[in-house]
Design a protein around this motif. Structure first.
Motif, short mmCIF file in Angstrom:
data_model
loop_
_atom_site.label_atom_id
_atom_site.label_comp_id
_atom_site.label_asym_id
_atom_site.label_seq_id
_atom_site.Cartn_x
_atom_site.Cartn_y
_atom_site.Cartn_z
N ASP A 1 0.79 -1.23 0.00
CA ASP A 1 0.00 0.00 0.00
C ASP A 1 0.82 1.28 0.00
O ASP A 1 0.27 2.37 0.10
CB ASP A 1 -0.95 0.00 1.19
CG ASP A 1 -0.23 -0.05 2.53
OD1 ASP A 1 1.00 0.12 2.55
OD2 ASP A 1 -0.90 -0.26 3.56
N GLY A 2 2.15 1.18 -0.10
CA GLY A 2 2.98 2.37 -0.13
C GLY A 2 3.45 2.84 1.23
O GLY A 2 4.20 3.81 1.32
N LEU B 1 14.59 -6.30 11.18
CA LEU B 1 13.25 -5.77 11.30
C LEU B 1 13.28 -4.26 11.05
O LEU B 1 14.02 -3.54 11.72
CB LEU B 1 12.69 -6.03 12.71
CG LEU B 1 12.85 -7.44 13.30
CD1 LEU B 1 12.14 -7.52 14.65
CD2 LEU B 1 12.33 -8.50 12.34
N GLY B 2 12.49 -3.79 10.11
CA GLY B 2 12.34 -2.36 9.93
C GLY B 2 11.50 -1.80 11.07
O GLY B 2 10.40 -2.29 11.32
N SER B 3 12.03 -0.80 11.78
CA SER B 3 11.37 -0.34 13.00
C SER B 3 10.99 1.14 12.94
O SER B 3 11.81 1.99 12.60
CB SER B 3 12.29 -0.57 14.21
OG SER B 3 11.70 -0.09 15.39
N ARG B 4 9.73 1.40 13.30
CA ARG B 4 9.24 2.78 13.41
C ARG B 4 9.59 3.39 14.74
O ARG B 4 9.61 4.61 14.89
CB ARG B 4 7.72 2.78 13.25
CG ARG B 4 7.22 2.25 11.92
CD ARG B 4 5.79 1.78 11.99
NE ARG B 4 5.67 0.55 12.79
CZ ARG B 4 4.54 -0.15 12.93
NH1 ARG B 4 3.44 0.27 12.31
NH2 ARG B 4 4.51 -1.25 13.65
N ARG C 1 5.04 8.67 9.60
CA ARG C 1 4.79 10.02 9.09
C ARG C 1 3.35 10.15 8.57
O ARG C 1 2.87 9.32 7.81
CB ARG C 1 5.78 10.33 7.97
CG ARG C 1 5.83 11.77 7.52
CD ARG C 1 6.93 11.95 6.49
NE ARG C 1 8.26 11.70 7.06
CZ ARG C 1 9.36 11.61 6.33
NH1 ARG C 1 9.30 11.70 5.01
NH2 ARG C 1 10.52 11.40 6.93
N ASP C 2 2.68 11.22 9.01
CA ASP C 2 1.31 11.52 8.56
C ASP C 2 0.32 10.43 8.93
O ASP C 2 -0.70 10.25 8.25
CB ASP C 2 1.27 11.76 7.04
CG ASP C 2 2.14 12.92 6.62
OD1 ASP C 2 2.23 13.90 7.38
OD2 ASP C 2 2.75 12.85 5.53
N PHE D 1 7.69 5.09 8.16
CA PHE D 1 6.43 4.45 7.76
C PHE D 1 5.48 5.55 7.31
O PHE D 1 5.26 6.53 8.03
CB PHE D 1 5.86 3.69 8.95
CG PHE D 1 4.58 2.94 8.66
CD1 PHE D 1 4.60 1.62 8.25
CD2 PHE D 1 3.35 3.56 8.83
CE1 PHE D 1 3.42 0.93 8.00
CE2 PHE D 1 2.17 2.89 8.58
CZ PHE D 1 2.21 1.57 8.16
N LEU D 2 4.92 5.42 6.13
CA LEU D 2 4.03 6.43 5.55
C LEU D 2 2.58 5.96 5.60
O LEU D 2 2.30 4.78 5.39
CB LEU D 2 4.42 6.71 4.10
CG LEU D 2 5.88 7.11 3.84
CD1 LEU D 2 6.14 7.22 2.35
CD2 LEU D 2 6.21 8.41 4.54
#
Length: 263
Positions: A96-97, A118-121, A129-130, A206-207
């Protein structure tokens, strides 16, 4: 040494608008990687869109499933396909982008010192973001509960942007993963650590999605709460972390987050 072969698993359900953009960005970011779209018979025709893309690009494959069965089963099917094809590295990301393909090279690079990345926010350098504040509160609260309940030393155990060496997935016991929603990510993370594997968290941005609709629901949240609570209670119910044929499980290690610019 030859570069490892990489397969990126992308599950889809009603993502016909966002998928072409995600595929194009991914092919630019990691042109040597192959991409597996795992479609759960999307009513909006996402599977047909994926087939059109695959017809033009030999790096794109499509795995069609008979119907919507949840995120976890879709990823398990994709992982099994990638392992059967002999890939050295298997990655996962959303269609989903919300996961930026340009961040994937950093995750793959971090595998040089880890079994899984692991990609971490929620580590220094990461952010969402947003994102609507309710979703951020839900994610932060869920991860806080996971850390307390399961004693997992992870900043973001629920994120879905990850990369694995093939031997790490082979050690996870995919047959035992039963979660449908995002608690699938928690289950895999705890199994990685229980298998004694090295895990690294890399900060990502993360968008919030721009196209389509979120699949998050109350049922998914309830599943995660019940599953995590159940895993936390296992030692009290007599499941002391031993496998009958292996003895005590080893606890894996979590290395400090790899700091890098996410801008």
């Amino acid at each position: 040494m030859p570069s490892p072969s990489v397969c990126v698993c992308v599950p889809t359900y009603d993502e016909r608008e966002s998928l072409p953009r995600t595929v194009a960005a991914l092919r630019r970011a990691v042109p040597e990687a192959d991409l597996l779209v795992i479609d759960d018979n999307s009513p909006d025709g996402t599977g047909a869109v994926a087939e059109e893309i695959a017809g033009r690009d030999p790096h794109v494959r499509v795995l069609h499933r008979p119907g919507k069965a949840g995120l976890g089963p879709a990823y398990v099917a994709g992982f099994r396909w990638a392992l059967a094809q002999g890939y050295d590295v298997v990655a996962q990301m959303d269609a989903d982008g919300s996961h930026r393909p340009e961040d994937l090279p950093r995750l793959l690079s971090a595998l040089s010192g880890a079994d899984a990345v692991l990609g971490s926010r929620w580590v220094p350098g990461g952010e969402a973001r947003d994102w609507p504040w309710r979703r951020e509160v839900l994610s932060r609260t869920a991860n806080h509960y996971v850390r307390l309940a399961l004693q997992l030393p992870l900043g973001d155990a629920t994120g879905g942007f990850r990369a694995f060496r093939r031997h790490a997935l082979e050690r996870v016991d995919l047959d035992g993963v039963q979660c449908e929603g995002y608690c699938f990510q928690v289950d895999v993370a705890r199994r990685l650590l229980a298998a004694g594997l090295r895990v690294v968290e890399v900060p990502i941005v993360f968008l919030d999605r721009e196209l389509g609709t979120s699949k998050m629901s109350g049922r998914i949240v309830r599943e995660a709460l019940l599953r995590v609570t159940g895993w936390a209670l296992e030692p009290l119910l007599g499941k002391d972390g031993r496998d009958a044929d292996r003895g005590p499980r080893r606890q894996g290690s979590v290395r400090p987050a790899v700091s890098a610019s996410t801008r």
